[in-house]
Scaffold this motif. Structure first.
Motif, PDB file in Angstrom:
ATOM      1  N   LEU A 147       0.800  -1.230   0.000  1.00 12.10           N
ATOM      2  CA  LEU A 147       0.000   0.000   0.000  1.00 12.10           C
ATOM      3  C   LEU A 147       0.835   1.285   0.000  1.00 12.10           C
ATOM      4  O   LEU A 147       0.480   2.243  -0.706  1.00 12.10           O
ATOM      5  N   ALA A 179       0.188   4.227  -2.727  1.00 14.69           N
ATOM      6  CA  ALA A 179      -0.127   5.605  -2.349  1.00 14.69           C
ATOM      7  C   ALA A 179       0.862   6.578  -2.992  1.00 14.69           C
ATOM      8  O   ALA A 179       0.475   7.660  -3.464  1.00 14.69           O
ATOM      9  N   THR A 211      -8.568  -0.463   5.568  1.00 16.48           N
ATOM     10  CA  THR A 211      -8.948   0.945   5.609  1.00 16.48           C
ATOM     11  C   THR A 211      -8.070   1.734   6.563  1.00 16.48           C
ATOM     12  O   THR A 211      -7.691   2.876   6.281  1.00 16.48           O
ATOM     13  N   LYS A 238      -4.939   1.142   7.292  1.00 12.93           N
ATOM     14  CA  LYS A 238      -3.656   1.354   6.629  1.00 12.93           C
ATOM     15  C   LYS A 238      -3.778   2.442   5.563  1.00 12.93           C
ATOM     16  O   LYS A 238      -2.882   3.292   5.430  1.00 12.93           O
ATOM     17  N   CYS A 239      -4.871   2.427   4.812  1.00 14.57           N
ATOM     18  CA  CYS A 239      -5.086   3.458   3.800  1.00 14.57           C
ATOM     19  C   CYS A 239      -5.199   4.841   4.434  1.00 14.57           C
ATOM     20  O   CYS A 239      -4.649   5.825   3.918  1.00 14.57           O
ATOM     21  N   LEU A 292      -5.289   8.090   2.321  1.00 18.47           N
ATOM     22  CA  LEU A 292      -6.255   7.586   1.346  1.00 18.47           C
ATOM     23  C   LEU A 292      -7.599   7.441   2.046  1.00 18.47           C
ATOM     24  O   LEU A 292      -7.710   6.782   3.082  1.00 18.47           O
ATOM     25  N   TYR A 305     -10.921   3.661  -2.655  1.00 15.43           N
ATOM     26  CA  TYR A 305     -10.286   4.710  -1.867  1.00 15.43           C
ATOM     27  C   TYR A 305      -9.867   5.842  -2.797  1.00 15.43           C
ATOM     28  O   TYR A 305      -9.565   5.610  -3.975  1.00 15.43           O
ATOM     29  N   ASN A 361      -7.639   9.851  -2.964  1.00  9.44           N
ATOM     30  CA  ASN A 361      -6.730  10.724  -2.229  1.00  9.44           C
ATOM     31  C   ASN A 361      -6.990  12.188  -2.560  1.00  9.44           C
ATOM     32  O   ASN A 361      -7.938  12.497  -3.261  1.00  9.44           O
TER      33      ASN A 361
END
Length: 278
Positions: free
Chosen positions: A225, A229, A252, A254-255, A260, A276, A278
């Motif tokens: 991830l 990102a 979620t 971690k995002c 994110l 997700y 950004n």
């Protein structure tokens, strides 16, 4: 690859739902490459070079008292694979506008007609995760966008993005057979502008995308991830799948740490495909 030898396992599964999905997920993490579901059976394939006779002894699902499994296995030469999947691969239609079919299936009048010869690769639309990722792509405006299909398998997701107008598409898979198969499939669908690579997240260094699609598994997604990102353009979209409903919170979180924002998710038989931004 013509001399590749696979081990074919035939599992008898009771009750099949949701045991077959759990079994396929664990087998995938154990190194199995492809699966075919029949009435009460699951066929699973692994290259002989990656196989050992006792490799299933520690598979958690097989010790789960709620399910009953029996299985046997045999060697199968690569040239016999087509005969196996041709007997079992049925065309599917996603949201009434996208059809995934084999070359020998008759075409029907749909907006997106995708021809896939999966061989030993994952991604025909039959599995819940692929099906939901196709749905996500159908709901997005990807015209003129740059797209990454990570863990591309057959290349079906990259192909749909191309059909919907994405102009720059990279499809990456770590498996050599998936790489070769995706190259065949993008050409078969007139999507020769899609760049197919054999490799992993290291190939993303310095690259930027408007849409990143990653249908892999929870552990690889969590590990990769930060790279996703970093490679996502401002205002970009990240689609993630290959994990269960109970894993959504972890993904979620971690995002969120990577700035994110969770927007929505689809669910199908306890599998999740999340969006997700950004």
């Amino acid at each position: 690859m013509s001399d590749t030898v696979y081990i074919e396992y035939r599992f008898k599964v009771k009750p099949k739902d949701p045991a077959s999905d759990l079994l396929i997920a664990e087998l995938g993490e154990a190194g199995f490459e492809s699966f075919v579901e029949e009435d009460d059976d699951v066929l699973a394939y692994i290259q002989k070079t990656d196989w050992s006779e006792g490799m299933l002894e520690n598979l958690p699902i097989l010790d789960n008292s709620r399910y009953k499994f029996t299985y046997d296995y045999k060697e199968i030469a690569q040239e016999n694979w087509n005969a196996t999947w041709e007997q079992n691969f049925q065309p599917i239609i996603v949201d009434d506008i996208c059809m995934i079919r084999a070359p020998f299936h008759e075409a029907i009048n749909v907006e997106y007609d995708i021809i896939i010869e999966p061989k030993m690769s994952f991604g025909t639309g039959h599995h819940e995760t692929t099906h939901m990722m196709l749905q996500h792509i159908l709901q997005l405006d990807v015209k003129g966008k740059t797209v990454l299909d990570m863990g591309s398998g057959t290349g079906v997701l990259a192909i749909l993005a191309g059909m919907r107008g994405a102009t720059t598409i990279d499809a990456i898979d770590i498996d050599n057979w998936c790489y070769l198969n995706a190259k065949e499939n993008v050409e078969r669908n007139g999507m020769g502008f899609i760049s197919v690579y054999e490799g992993d997240v290291a190939l993303l260094d310095g690259k930027k995308y408007d849409l990143i699609i990653a249908n892999i598994n929870r552990n690889i997604l969590l590990a990769d991830l930060p790279s996703y990102a970093k490679s996502l353009n401002t205002g970009g979209v990240l689609l993630l799948s290959g994990f269960y409903t109970e894993d959504l919170e972890m993904i979620t979180q971690k995002c969120t740490e990577l700035a994110l924002k969770f927007e929505k998710n689809l669910e199908r038989n306890n599998w999740v495909a999340a969006k997700y931004v950004n």
